[in-house]
Design a protein around this motif. Structure first.
Motif, PDB file in Angstrom:
ATOM      1  N   VAL A 199      -1.252   7.927   4.563  1.00 25.50           N
ATOM      2  CA  VAL A 199      -0.644   8.565   3.396  1.00 25.50           C
ATOM      3  C   VAL A 199      -0.342  10.022   3.747  1.00 25.50           C
ATOM      4  O   VAL A 199      -1.176  10.711   4.321  1.00 25.50           O
ATOM      5  CB  VAL A 199      -1.589   8.499   2.180  1.00 25.50           C
ATOM      6  CG1 VAL A 199      -0.990   9.239   0.985  1.00 25.50           C
ATOM      7  CG2 VAL A 199      -1.881   7.054   1.805  1.00 25.50           C
ATOM      8  N   THR A 201      -4.511  13.167  -1.424  1.00 26.65           N
ATOM      9  CA  THR A 201      -4.417  12.002  -2.306  1.00 26.65           C
ATOM     10  C   THR A 201      -5.106  12.188  -3.657  1.00 26.65           C
ATOM     11  O   THR A 201      -4.890  11.391  -4.552  1.00 26.65           O
ATOM     12  CB  THR A 201      -5.010  10.751  -1.623  1.00 26.65           C
ATOM     13  OG1 THR A 201      -6.330  11.061  -1.213  1.00 26.65           O
ATOM     14  CG2 THR A 201      -4.167  10.300  -0.461  1.00 26.65           C
ATOM     15  N   THR A 235       3.346   7.657  -4.036  1.00 23.14           N
ATOM     16  CA  THR A 235       2.653   7.600  -2.746  1.00 23.14           C
ATOM     17  C   THR A 235       3.699   7.694  -1.650  1.00 23.14           C
ATOM     18  O   THR A 235       4.764   7.093  -1.743  1.00 23.14           O
ATOM     19  CB  THR A 235       1.781   6.332  -2.578  1.00 23.14           C
ATOM     20  OG1 THR A 235       1.191   6.362  -1.258  1.00 23.14           O
ATOM     21  CG2 THR A 235       2.563   5.043  -2.726  1.00 23.14           C
TER      22      THR A 235
END
Ligand code: PLP
Length: 401
Positions: free
Chosen positions: A289, A293, A301
């Protein structure tokens, strides 16, 4: 297109049925000019006023602090050029390296004199590898020459949230105008701008289930203001031009819905996004990612599938009716990774394989499961034929700093 799985809501959103319904009378019977003296026009003005209240209610401000515009880009341009016009003795603009082109390219044009003489110098504050705004570097950049600071609330590519309250507080201490491009944050993050050190804030209708072609600029009472669109007396002399009543009514309704759906965005949409992300990371090796986060928009995302081209992934997803977007744009024939991922120093092989999924309240678990079913085999297939393949790939090059 009934079978489309639409995961590109940071690019634009579907018009909500309630919004469509609300605007229709203003495309048919209620066509009067809100500035007209007659009752027919005056009746229409009441709906413009109502829309202004609905937007103000979403932001947490007074309706007179809301100016309707034609889009988010116009709101951004108005804010920055207004501050420069109101503070002629100050010629420094501070922004971040990862702003949307609506801010970045405007600032560049102002600094290079694209429309005449250069009018300011610009400092772009860096972000770290997690996409976080460098607050100490920002503090160092502030000086007595700074007219305006424009820093986004949430990044459109990674969803990472910026410390707008801290940035605004530093600006307030020094009497510097603070504008935030909150185009991706409005309707996804609770906000009460009256309590925040924010002088101006941009929003855009088509990111919150209103049609394209309408936006708003919040200008806190007491902030010096100079209009960009000079003409009639509309918008309390702050933006000339006959109001686009159907679009303004649509934005008002969308703002009302966004407020009602805020909780859903942060529970239901977040849960769908997290599920999609978790399952994709588990199913596709060498996936990561991009960006922090935890402090992030609930609907976004940005995942890099290393050693494959994002554009190729998108084209293959498209064959299944799945809409997403990539972190590289095919401009001038070469696939240039996005300025956001470059600023974060994302390695070349990861930046090229980055895909942004951005959800809305209209997405379902079934749709997420379909993406999880379809995407990992696509990645495997593309890796087999990739020139960046793990076997014998060129040395991993880091771009940006
Ligand atoms: N700023 C951000 C953060 C955006 O995401 C966008 C649209 O993608 C814009 C500005 C431009 O908004 P508009 O398309 O309404 O001009």
């Amino acid at each position: 297109m009934p079978d489309v799985i639409y995961l590109d809501n940071n690019a634009t959103t579907a018009v909500a049925p309630e919004v469509r319904e609300a605007m229709l009378p203003f495309l048919t019977d209620l066509y009067g000019n809100p500035s007209s003296i007659h009752t027919f026009g005056g009746q229409v003005m009441k709906h413009v006023d109502r829309a202004r209240e609905q937007v103000a209610d979403l932001l947490g401000c007074h309706p007179t602090e809301v100016i309707f515009t034609s889009c988010g880009t116009e709101s951004d341009s108005t804010a920055i050029t207004s501050a420069l016009a109101c503070w002629p003795e100050r010629r420094h603009v501070i922004t971040s390296r990862v702003e949307h082109p609506a801010v970045l390219n405007l600032c560049q044009a102002l600094a290079t004199g694209a429309h005449g003489r250069p009018v300011c110098r610009v400092t772009q504050v860096p972000v770290n590898a997690a996409g976080e705004f460098d607050l100490p570097a920002f503090g160092d950049a502030l000086d007595d020459d700074t007219a305006v600071v424009s820093v986004m609330w949430a990044n459109n590519e990674t969803g990472v949230l910026f410390p707008v309250e801290d940035v605004g507080a530093l600006c307030r201490d020094r009497g510097i105008v603070f504008h935030t491009d909150a185009i991706q944050a409005v309707g996804k993050v609770p906000m009460n701008v009256a309590d925040l050190p924010i002088d101006m804030l941009s929003l855009s209708g088509h990111k919150l289930h209103a049609p394209k072609g309408v936006g708003a600029l919040y200008v806190q009472r007491g902030t010096r203001f100079s209009p960009m669109m000079i003409g009639g007396h509309q918008e309390q002399n702050r933006r000339g031009g006959t109001e686009s009543v159907p679009l303004i009514v649509a934005l008002g309704k969308a703002a009302e819905l966004a407020k009602a759906n805020l909780e859903k965005e942060n529970t239901q949409v977040r849960a769908l996004r997290d599920r999609l992300e978790r399952k994709l990371l588990a199913a596709a090796p060498d996936a990561r990612v991009n960006g922090r986060t935890d402090l992030r928009l609930p609907n976004t995302t940005n995942i890099s599938f290393e050693y494959v081209e994002g554009e190729a992934i998108l084209l293959m997803l498209d064959q299944y009716g799945i809409c997403a977007s990539s972190g590289s744009a095919c401009t001038t024939g070469s696939l240039e990774p996005s300025h956001v991922l470059r600023a974060m120093g994302v390695p070349f092989t990861a930046a090229h394989g980055s895909i942004r999924f951005s959800l809305s309240v209209y997405n379902t678990q079934k749709e997420m499961d379909r993406v999880v079913e379809v995407l990992p085999p696509i990645i495997r297939r593309l890796r087999e034929i990739s020139p960046f393949g793990r076997e014998g790939s060129p040395a991993v090059e880091t771009i940006g700093s």
